[in-house]
Design an enzyme around this catalytic site. Structure first.
Site, mmCIF file in Angstrom:
data_model
loop_
_atom_site.group_PDB
_atom_site.id
_atom_site.type_symbol
_atom_site.label_atom_id
_atom_site.label_comp_id
_atom_site.label_asym_id
_atom_site.label_seq_id
_atom_site.Cartn_x
_atom_site.Cartn_y
_atom_site.Cartn_z
ATOM 1 N N SER A 72 0.828 -1.180 -0.022
ATOM 2 C CA SER A 72 -0.089 -0.042 -0.064
ATOM 3 C C SER A 72 0.818 1.434 -0.140
ATOM 4 C CB SER A 72 -0.872 0.177 1.102
ATOM 5 O OG SER A 72 -1.647 1.161 1.316
ATOM 6 N N LYS A 101 -4.385 -6.678 4.236
ATOM 7 C CA LYS A 101 -4.317 -5.663 2.954
ATOM 8 C C LYS A 101 -5.767 -5.078 2.613
ATOM 9 C CE LYS A 101 -2.783 -2.473 -0.195
ATOM 10 N NZ LYS A 101 -3.919 -2.468 -1.111
ATOM 11 N N GLU A 152 -9.867 2.142 4.716
ATOM 12 C CA GLU A 152 -9.602 3.289 3.420
ATOM 13 C C GLU A 152 -10.946 3.904 2.939
ATOM 14 O OE1 GLU A 152 -7.704 3.575 -0.782
ATOM 15 O OE2 GLU A 152 -6.516 2.438 0.461
ATOM 16 N N HIS A 189 -7.428 -3.035 5.383
ATOM 17 C CA HIS A 189 -6.631 -1.871 5.036
ATOM 18 C C HIS A 189 -7.828 -1.051 4.189
ATOM 19 C CE1 HIS A 189 -4.207 0.816 2.621
ATOM 20 N NE2 HIS A 189 -3.747 1.166 3.745
ATOM 21 N N ASN A 190 -7.674 -1.891 3.084
ATOM 22 C CA ASN A 190 -8.515 -0.935 1.951
ATOM 23 C C ASN A 190 -9.923 -0.604 2.305
ATOM 24 O OD1 ASN A 190 -6.075 -1.416 0.611
ATOM 25 N ND2 ASN A 190 -7.211 -1.837 -1.329
#
Length: 485
Positions: free
Chosen positions: A130, A185, A192, A188-189
């Site tokens: 990222s 990940k 986000e 995380h997105n």
């Protein structure tokens, strides 16, 4: 230049090209290959000229250029291209070699590939990367998972090229086996998505509700970035709002069509919440907000026919902006709380030994959601490794308690003005639901038992003991054999 490269990379698009420039700048020799081989030549004669790169015209040439155990990283489009390249690589490598998928692959695909390659003696790593173009070049956040025997061989490279937190710690640590890296990940997105939607809602309240110009809002976001809201997304929002179009002189943001794109990771996160039975409504609302933005023509037509309130903001503008700040911060805390709840459920489901404090540490630099308060998240899990929910950590309890009144006032005002705030209101609903000792699910269970004999538990009996009521007097004593909370 070394005779053999330290690592090979397939895929010279934006991320791949910048990542290997990063690797080379840290002293590593990199062999590179791209399906369109002209890109290899262009790179070697362009940005890579005079540097420690080995340009390759085929997979075979790439693999013979590598020191053993061979380490081959793919930065290609998720899905079938990853599988296709794996099959092209396999004839040219041997047991103990390492294949790394650095794209945004869906974690079930990573699990499948991990098992497939493990049976062939190949060490597979699925790693989230990222930070976008700038992060890839200067230092991204890297979240590796897969075969644990691969970690000692890739650790030095990954930790050398990754971003460093303010204390010098590398924003890269081993996540866990199988698909753990890509799952983290993905979350995380998802966070986000939530973060971006919250910022957009704060922007719309100030723009439409308070009539502020982009330049005025740029000053607000720049000021916010100097305090507890300090983060990459707040920083770039201030810069975006300050940008003017060279051709028209207007604010650039005002000229951009209001339809948002997405690549699927937010949807995957929402689906994972449903699959694991974890409430992450704020992340899901952020995905749905993008979906609604996509029907632009319908919204334009509807705006001429569907009426909302015709009121203007009346009150202290500066005080209300401060309240928006607090509402945004409290909502942001809830977004991260939901993300870490999902990580905990996944760890239980898949047998991963996730270190939540280290995950927060990995997100402190390089990545899109990097923010000052990730230090507070890291400390919360350091103090209590089995923390049930971030909202229960002393620091965050205090944050939300102080923000609660302005948070509610902002949402009420947005409703009065007819401004949609799906993520911000969902965050408050999540908070209120989580702190609620008794939810109306008792009535829901009665309804399920009434029409489907799905049974229920009683508050005056032991948990795990189920009951059925013949609600109408016409039903029998037979009830459903399965019960899902």
């Amino acid at each position: 230049m070394k005779e053999k490269a330290d690592i090979g990379l397939i895929g010279l698009a934006v991320m791949g090209e910048n990542l290997i420039l990063n690797m080379e700048s840290r002293g590593f020799t990199v062999a590179c290959y791209n399906r369109t081989v002209a890109k290899v030549d262009a790179f070697i004669e362009g940005r890579g000229k005079g540097k420690n790169f080995i340009g390759c015209q085929s997979i075979a040439e790439l693999t013979t250029s590598l020191a053993k155990p061979r380490k081959i990283m793919m930065l290609v489009k998720a899905g079938q291209p990853v599988d296709d390249f794996i099959e092209q690589i396999l004839p040219h490598i041997e047991e103990g070699d390492i294949i790394i998928d650095g794209g945004n692959s869906h974690f079930p695909d990573t699990v499948r590939r991990y098992e497939y390659l493990k049976n062939k003696g190949i060490l597979f790593v699925g790693t989230g990367v990222s930070g976008g173009e700038e992060g890839a070049l200067k230092g991204p956040s890297i979240m590796p998972g897969g075969h644990p025997k691969a970690w000692p061989h890739v650790k030095d490279i990954f930790q050398a090229i990754t971003a460093k937190a303010t204390d010098g710690s590398p924003c890269c640590e081993w996540i866990g086996e199988g698909g753990a890296g890509h799952f983290v990940k993905m979350v995380h997105n998802g966070i986000e998505y939530g973060d971006m939607q919250l910022i957009c809602e704060a922007y719309q309240i100030m723009s439409q509700g308070l009539g502020m110009s982009a330049k005025e809002m740029a000053v607000v976001f720049d000021t916010w970035n100097k305090g507890v809201l300090n983060s990459y997304l707040i920083e770039i929002t201030a810069e975006i709002l300050a940008k003017t179009d060279d051709e028209t002189g207007k604010a650039m943001v005002d000229l951009i069509l209001d339809t948002a794109g997405q690549k699927g990771t937010g949807k995957w996160t929402s689906q994972a919440g449903l699959d694991l039975g974890v409430g992450i409504p704020q992340i899901a609302e952020a995905v749905f907000a993008r979906c609604i933005s996509a029907v632009k023509d319908e919204r334009v037509a509807a705006s001429a026919k569907l009426r909302g309130p015709k009121v203007a903001f009346r009150g202290d503008k500066e005080k209300f902006i401060a309240q928006i700040h607090d509402a945004l911060y409290a909502s942001k805390v809830c977004s991260y709380a939901q993300g870490f709840q999902l990580l905990r459920a996944a760890a239980d489901e898949y047998g991963w030994k996730l270190n939540y404090g280290e995950i927060a540490l990995m997100w402190r630099g390089g990545c899109i959601i990097r923010a000052q308060f990730l230090d507070d998240i890291m400390m919360a899990f350091k103090r209590k490794k089995k923390l049930a929910n971030l909202l229960l950590a002393p620091y965050f309890k205090t944050v939300v308690r102080k923000a609660q009144s302005p948070w509610r006032k902002v949402i009420i005002q947005a409703i009065k003005l007819g401004i949609p705030v799906p993520a911000m209101s969902s965050a408050l609903n999540y908070y209120d639901s989580y702190r609620c000792e008794r939810l109306p699910a008792n009535l829901l269970q009665a309804q399920r038992d009434y029409f489907g004999a799905h049974t229920y538990e009683r508050i005056d009996k032991e948990r795990g003991e189920f009951f059925h009521t013949n609600w109408t007097g016409r039903g029998g004593d037979t009830f459903a054999s399965t019960y899902v909370v």
